[in-house]
Design an enzyme around this catalytic site. Structure first.
Site, PDB file in Angstrom:
ATOM      1  N   ASN A   1       7.851  -2.775  12.751  1.00  0.00           N
ATOM      2  CA  ASN A   1       7.803  -2.359  11.348  1.00  0.00           C
ATOM      3  C   ASN A   1       9.154  -1.802  10.859  1.00  0.00           C
ATOM      4  O   ASN A   1      10.166  -1.957  11.530  1.00  0.00           O
ATOM      5  CB  ASN A   1       6.660  -1.377  11.108  1.00  0.00           C
ATOM      6  N   ARG A   2       9.122  -1.136   9.721  1.00  0.00           N
ATOM      7  CA  ARG A   2      10.378  -0.785   9.034  1.00  0.00           C
ATOM      8  C   ARG A   2      10.895   0.612   9.372  1.00  0.00           C
ATOM      9  O   ARG A   2      10.108   1.550   9.501  1.00  0.00           O
ATOM     10  CB  ARG A   2      10.170  -0.888   7.519  1.00  0.00           C
TER      11      ARG A   2
ATOM     12  N   HIS B   1      11.191  -4.736  12.881  1.00  0.00           N
ATOM     13  CA  HIS B   1      10.714  -5.422  14.084  1.00  0.00           C
ATOM     14  C   HIS B   1      11.736  -5.559  15.216  1.00  0.00           C
ATOM     15  O   HIS B   1      11.857  -6.628  15.834  1.00  0.00           O
ATOM     16  CB  HIS B   1      10.183  -6.804  13.725  1.00  0.00           C
TER      17      HIS B   1
ATOM     18  N   HIS C   1       1.851  -9.566  16.964  1.00  0.00           N
ATOM     19  CA  HIS C   1       1.988 -10.119  15.616  1.00  0.00           C
ATOM     20  C   HIS C   1       1.353 -11.502  15.440  1.00  0.00           C
ATOM     21  O   HIS C   1       1.929 -12.377  14.793  1.00  0.00           O
ATOM     22  CB  HIS C   1       3.475 -10.153  15.248  1.00  0.00           C
ATOM     23  N   SER C   2       0.152 -11.699  15.999  1.00  0.00           N
ATOM     24  CA  SER C   2      -0.518 -12.983  15.754  1.00  0.00           C
ATOM     25  C   SER C   2      -1.024 -13.059  14.325  1.00  0.00           C
ATOM     26  O   SER C   2      -1.459 -12.070  13.748  1.00  0.00           O
ATOM     27  CB  SER C   2      -1.711 -13.164  16.712  1.00  0.00           C
ATOM     28  N   TYR C   3      -0.949 -14.276  13.774  1.00  0.00           N
ATOM     29  CA  TYR C   3      -1.539 -14.573  12.467  1.00  0.00           C
ATOM     30  C   TYR C   3      -2.853 -15.299  12.762  1.00  0.00           C
ATOM     31  O   TYR C   3      -2.836 -16.420  13.277  1.00  0.00           O
ATOM     32  CB  TYR C   3      -0.649 -15.520  11.672  1.00  0.00           C
TER      33      TYR C   3
ATOM     34  N   ASP D   1       0.273  -5.706   2.637  1.00  0.00           N
ATOM     35  CA  ASP D   1       1.272  -5.524   3.689  1.00  0.00           C
ATOM     36  C   ASP D   1       1.394  -4.008   3.864  1.00  0.00           C
ATOM     37  O   ASP D   1       2.415  -3.416   3.539  1.00  0.00           O
ATOM     38  CB  ASP D   1       2.605  -6.163   3.254  1.00  0.00           C
TER      39      ASP D   1
ATOM     40  N   GLN E   1      -1.329  -2.088  10.652  1.00  0.00           N
ATOM     41  CA  GLN E   1      -0.688  -2.800   9.545  1.00  0.00           C
ATOM     42  C   GLN E   1      -1.515  -4.046   9.253  1.00  0.00           C
ATOM     43  O   GLN E   1      -1.762  -4.865  10.143  1.00  0.00           O
ATOM     44  CB  GLN E   1       0.751  -3.197   9.927  1.00  0.00           C
TER      45      GLN E   1
ATOM     46  N   GLU F   1      -1.954  -5.486  12.978  1.00  0.00           N
ATOM     47  CA  GLU F   1      -0.976  -5.025  13.963  1.00  0.00           C
ATOM     48  C   GLU F   1      -1.152  -3.532  14.227  1.00  0.00           C
ATOM     49  O   GLU F   1      -0.715  -2.713  13.422  1.00  0.00           O
ATOM     50  CB  GLU F   1       0.440  -5.259  13.426  1.00  0.00           C
TER      51      GLU F   1
HETATM   52  C1  GLA Z   1       5.134  -7.348   9.203  1.00  0.00           C
HETATM   53  C2  GLA Z   1       5.668  -6.752   7.969  1.00  0.00           C
HETATM   54  C3  GLA Z   1       5.760  -7.780   6.895  1.00  0.00           C
HETATM   55  C4  GLA Z   1       6.580  -8.965   7.340  1.00  0.00           C
HETATM   56  C5  GLA Z   1       6.030  -9.501   8.625  1.00  0.00           C
HETATM   57  C6  GLA Z   1       6.896 -10.584   9.181  1.00  0.00           C
HETATM   58  O1  GLA Z   1       3.804  -7.580   9.138  1.00  0.00           O
HETATM   59  O2  GLA Z   1       4.916  -5.649   7.538  1.00  0.00           O
HETATM   60  O3  GLA Z   1       6.296  -7.233   5.739  1.00  0.00           O
HETATM   61  O4  GLA Z   1       7.897  -8.568   7.543  1.00  0.00           O
HETATM   62  O5  GLA Z   1       5.889  -8.485   9.567  1.00  0.00           O
HETATM   63  O6  GLA Z   1       7.212 -11.568   8.288  1.00  0.00           O
END
Ligand code: GLA
Length: 349
Positions: free
Chosen positions: A80-81, A106, A180-182, A250, A287, A314
């Site tokens: 994350n940020r 990340h 970080h799986s979608y 997000d 997240q 996440e």
């Molecule tokens: C996380 C962040 C998103 C984005 C994804 C990757 O989930 O919170 O904003 O950066 O990773 O694309």
């Protein structure tokens, strides 16, 4: 009997990236590559017993290296940020790469998702397992201290995919690992996830500024689009989220369970397939990211992935926790062991 096998997935500068397949007795299967411990596919049954691959991904190494939006990857050292990519530890200031607007995201330019991990497949009882390890050198991506990380994947007989992370270091540093799986429970190539219903075990979330950095406050979800206390169709407020908040969901949710206790974080249900996924963790935050920034990516089996075609759940510490005194700290000291367990548990209804 559970089974583990491996084969070559590709090569980076002469180094082989392996693909491990974990399979259980009932036919569920997880495929993981040693680049980033990335889950490239996950086959789970629907309500009629039909198996589909329910995570987004690529079928070649090249795309994972060049254009992956962290598909299926393990993220570190700090997920994350981090505002400005800056933090101070024991009086010393550290500057990380600023790789996402004004923030660090990340783990940096080359986070753990871009490293080739050492791997060892094994079985344990009725689970198929893969142990991945990586040593991150002192100063890598400007983080202090050498860090040893471990991620153990287990696919159990009851269709649970577990990830147990551990990390230790030789200097005071920070750590916040996540996966970080979608997911798209209808199948990875099924378009938008708006018909999935989502329940998050959170009465509060962390509101963010225009750069997606939490402002430090914990706010009640009551009366907001972040109220997932009762299962809610994701599509219901998705357009509103997209309009008002940085192109969609997000956000970090403050899990109700006690901070370090393992417990249920979220449940997702997809009505057509009848697939359900419960997410468990021992971390304080979750997240929820609705793939807002995924745009026209060519995926596995000729799929094209576009915004909102998957969802990431996440588990982690809160974003920018290192700079926010009232958030659980990501600081790790020598002699301490960071432990983070995640379970994605599948069933049908
Ligand atoms: C996380 C962040 C998103 C984005 C994804 C990757 O989930 O919170 O904003 O950066 O990773 O694309």
């Amino acid at each position: 009997m559970p089974q583990v096998s491996s084969k070559e997935f590709g090569k980076i500068e002469g180094k082989t990236v392996e693909l491990y397949t974990l399979a259980n007795d009932s036919g569920a299967k997880a495929e993981i590559i040693t680049l980033g411990g990335t889950l490239v596919s996950l086959y789970m049954p629907d309500k009629n017993g039909k198996f589909n691959d329910i995570v987004l991904g690529f079928d070649n190494l090249e795309q994972y290296l060049k254009e992956s939006p962290y598909f299926g990857a393990n993220i570190g050292r700090a997920a994350n940020r981090i505002a400005g990519g800056r933090f101070t530890l024991e009086g010393k200031e550290y500057q990380l790469a600023v790789n996402n607007g004004p923030n660090a995201l990340h783990g940096g330019e080359e986070g753990f998702n871009m490293k080739i991990w050492d791997a060892e497949g094994f079985t344990s009882g009725d689970s198929a397992c893969l142990k991945l390890t990586y040593t991150s050198p002192d100063g890598e991506e400007n983080y202090p201290g050498e860090m040893n990380v471990e991620a153990v994947y287990s696919l159990t007989a009851s269709n649970e995919l577990k990830i147990d992370f551990k990390a230790s270091c030789d200097k005071t540093t920070i750590v916040n690992l996540t996966h970080h799986s979608y997911f798209n429970l209808a199948g990875h190539n099924s378009g938008k996830i708006y018909d999935h219903s989502l329940k998050i075990e959170a009465d509060q979330y962390t509101p963010v500024d225009e750069n997606l950095i939490p402002i430090g406050e914990l706010k009640s979800v009551e009366g907001t689009i972040f109220d997932f206390r009762k299962a809610k169709r994701i599509g219901e407020d998705a357009e509103k989220a997209a309009k008002d908040y940085t192109s969609g969901f997000d956000h970090n949710f403050v899990l109700n369970k006690p901070e370090n206790q393992y417990g249920l974080a979220a449940s997702v249900y997809e009505p057509k397939s009848g697939r359900k996924m419960d997410v468990y963790t021992n971390q304080p935050g979750l997240q929820f990211y609705a793939a807002n920034f995924v745009e026209n990516l060519k995926g596995k089996d000729g799929a094209f992935y576009n915004p909102h075609c998957g969802l990431c759940l996440e588990p982690q510490k809160f974003p920018n926790a290192v700079n926010t005194p009232n958030f659980a700290s990501p600081v790790l000291k020598p002699g301490e062991v960071y432990k983070h367990s995640i379970s994605y548990s599948f069933s049908t209804e």
